[in-house]
Scaffold this motif. Structure first.
Motif, PDB file in Angstrom:
ATOM      1  N   UNK A  48       0.821  -1.213   0.000  1.00 55.75           N
ATOM      2  CA  UNK A  48       0.000   0.000   0.000  1.00 55.75           C
ATOM      3  C   UNK A  48       0.854   1.262   0.000  1.00 55.75           C
ATOM      4  N   UNK A  49       1.972   1.242   0.701  1.00 58.04           N
ATOM      5  CA  UNK A  49       2.816   2.433   0.780  1.00 58.04           C
ATOM      6  C   UNK A  49       3.758   2.559  -0.412  1.00 58.04           C
ATOM      7  N   UNK A  50       4.354   1.454  -0.835  1.00 61.41           N
ATOM      8  CA  UNK A  50       5.387   1.533  -1.873  1.00 61.41           C
ATOM      9  C   UNK A  50       4.849   1.967  -3.222  1.00 61.41           C
ATOM     10  N   UNK A  51       3.599   1.634  -3.533  1.00 61.87           N
ATOM     11  CA  UNK A  51       3.112   1.942  -4.876  1.00 61.87           C
ATOM     12  C   UNK A  51       2.963   3.451  -5.101  1.00 61.87           C
ATOM     13  N   UNK A  52       2.777   4.216  -4.029  1.00 59.11           N
ATOM     14  CA  UNK A  52       2.748   5.667  -4.213  1.00 59.11           C
ATOM     15  C   UNK A  52       4.118   6.183  -4.655  1.00 59.11           C
ATOM     16  N   UNK A  53       5.162   5.632  -4.051  1.00 56.82           N
ATOM     17  CA  UNK A  53       6.515   6.032  -4.433  1.00 56.82           C
ATOM     18  C   UNK A  53       6.821   5.612  -5.870  1.00 56.82           C
ATOM     19  N   UNK A  54       6.381   4.423  -6.248  1.00 55.15           N
ATOM     20  CA  UNK A  54       6.569   3.961  -7.625  1.00 55.15           C
ATOM     21  C   UNK A  54       5.878   4.919  -8.591  1.00 55.15           C
ATOM     22  N   UNK A  55       4.635   5.271  -8.286  1.00 54.73           N
ATOM     23  CA  UNK A  55       3.864   6.164  -9.154  1.00 54.73           C
ATOM     24  C   UNK A  55       4.535   7.526  -9.292  1.00 54.73           C
ATOM     25  N   UNK A  56       5.059   8.056  -8.185  1.00 52.15           N
ATOM     26  CA  UNK A  56       5.741   9.359  -8.241  1.00 52.15           C
ATOM     27  C   UNK A  56       6.920   9.323  -9.200  1.00 52.15           C
ATOM     28  N   UNK A  79      -1.476  13.565  -7.216  1.00 53.74           N
ATOM     29  CA  UNK A  79      -2.723  12.880  -6.920  1.00 53.74           C
ATOM     30  C   UNK A  79      -2.533  11.380  -7.061  1.00 53.74           C
ATOM     31  N   UNK A  80      -3.199  10.635  -6.201  1.00 50.22           N
ATOM     32  CA  UNK A  80      -3.063   9.176  -6.256  1.00 50.22           C
ATOM     33  C   UNK A  80      -4.384   8.537  -5.867  1.00 50.22           C
TER      34      UNK A  80
END
Length: 286
Positions: free
Chosen positions: A120-128, A140-141
């Motif tokens: 749940x946390x890592x995918x935001x960093x990947x997206x950035x 935005x995510x």
């Protein structure tokens, strides 16, 4: 099995893979192939060997997952937002009028759904990292869930060997059989003289898995590399051809390594309706 790749020699596989991929890429660059000419592309060495190993010899079974299998992971999609932009779920659904450049597996205008996949946390960093978010940018995510009705659909996982070291891949085969028996089975498999004895059938299965994992790991490390913006059209076309190839085999998506975030993974779904946005949209200034 094609003898173009000698899977008993990693360095040889790596060198040959790079060359055959470059030849594959060049065929598109010269205009000899179009991304949607699958049967024609299967006559070019790279895809010919891939098809032989993964399709004709059953190696694809090691790379196949269902959407139900990946539903236990978090999925999400990021966006670089304008300062005064108002957002809702629709902002994270692909629409062809806004897809003006090629993506890795799809040409401009194609509404495939690209999502980060992982914790749940890592995918935001990947997206950035994937969309080039910098300090001061508005980010935005939105999280997504797989629709239950698509759980049985299958996807190709090209990251299956990412967390395995080459030494571990080799050791798994070595632990099963003596070196002399391995060589015997390698030669048997390469010449198609496949024995039907139980022991050797099991060895052949082990060898096939070894070949698939070795090929997949090299594919991930040597071919899935970052691409400069001005080279995307040229560099992405062979990947788009691979996507079309997987579609002909009945696959509905591809899991692949992030080229800009260590250990990050993404998935592309060929039908954007297979997943839907959920939860509160994250809207922050980085």
């Amino acid at each position: 099995m094609s003898q173009i790749f000698d899977f008993s020699n990693r360095e040889s596989v790596e060198s040959t893979m790079k060359k055959t991929w470059n030849d594959f890429r060049t065929a598109f660059a010269r205009g000899d192939l179009k991304y949607d000419e699958v049967e024609k592309a299967k006559k070019v060495t790279f895809l010919k060997v891939f098809d032989d190993l993964f399709c004709n010899h059953g190696g694809i079974n090691y790379l196949t997952k269902s959407l139900g299998d990946i539903s236990k992971y978090s999925l999400g999609r990021g966006a670089k937002l304008k300062k005064d932009e108002r957002i809702d779920y629709e902002r994270f659904i692909p629409k062809n009028e806004y897809i003006t450049v090629d993506n890795r597996f799809s040409p401009a205008g194609i509404e495939w759904l690209y999502l980060a996949l992982g914790s749940q946390d890592s995918i935001q960093d990947v997206a950035k990292r994937e969309i080039g978010i910098l300090s001061g940018d508005r980010f935005g995510f939105c999280y997504f869930n797989i629709s239950n009705s698509f759980y049985e659909k299958k996807v190709v996982d090209l990251t299956v060997a990412n967390e395995i070291e080459f030494d571990d891949i080799n050791r798994s085969l070595e632990n099963f059989a003596s070196n002399c028996m391995q060589e015997e089975i390698k030669q048997t498999l390469m010449t198609r003289k496949i024995t039907t004895t139980t022991e050797k059938d099991e060895l052949i299965k082990k060898l096939m898995k070894w070949c698939v994992f070795t090929y997949s790991k090299l594919l991930s490390e040597q071919i899935f590399l970052p691409v400069e913006t001005n080279e995307k059209k040229l560099e992405y076309t062979p990947f788009q051809a691979m996507a079309k190839y997987f579609i002909t085999l009945g696959y509905t998506g591809i899991i692949y390594s992030s080229t800009v975030y260590p250990d990050g993974k993404n998935i592309v779904l060929f039908d954007k309706n297979m997943a839907y946005p959920v939860d509160t949209i994250i809207d922050i200034i980085v």
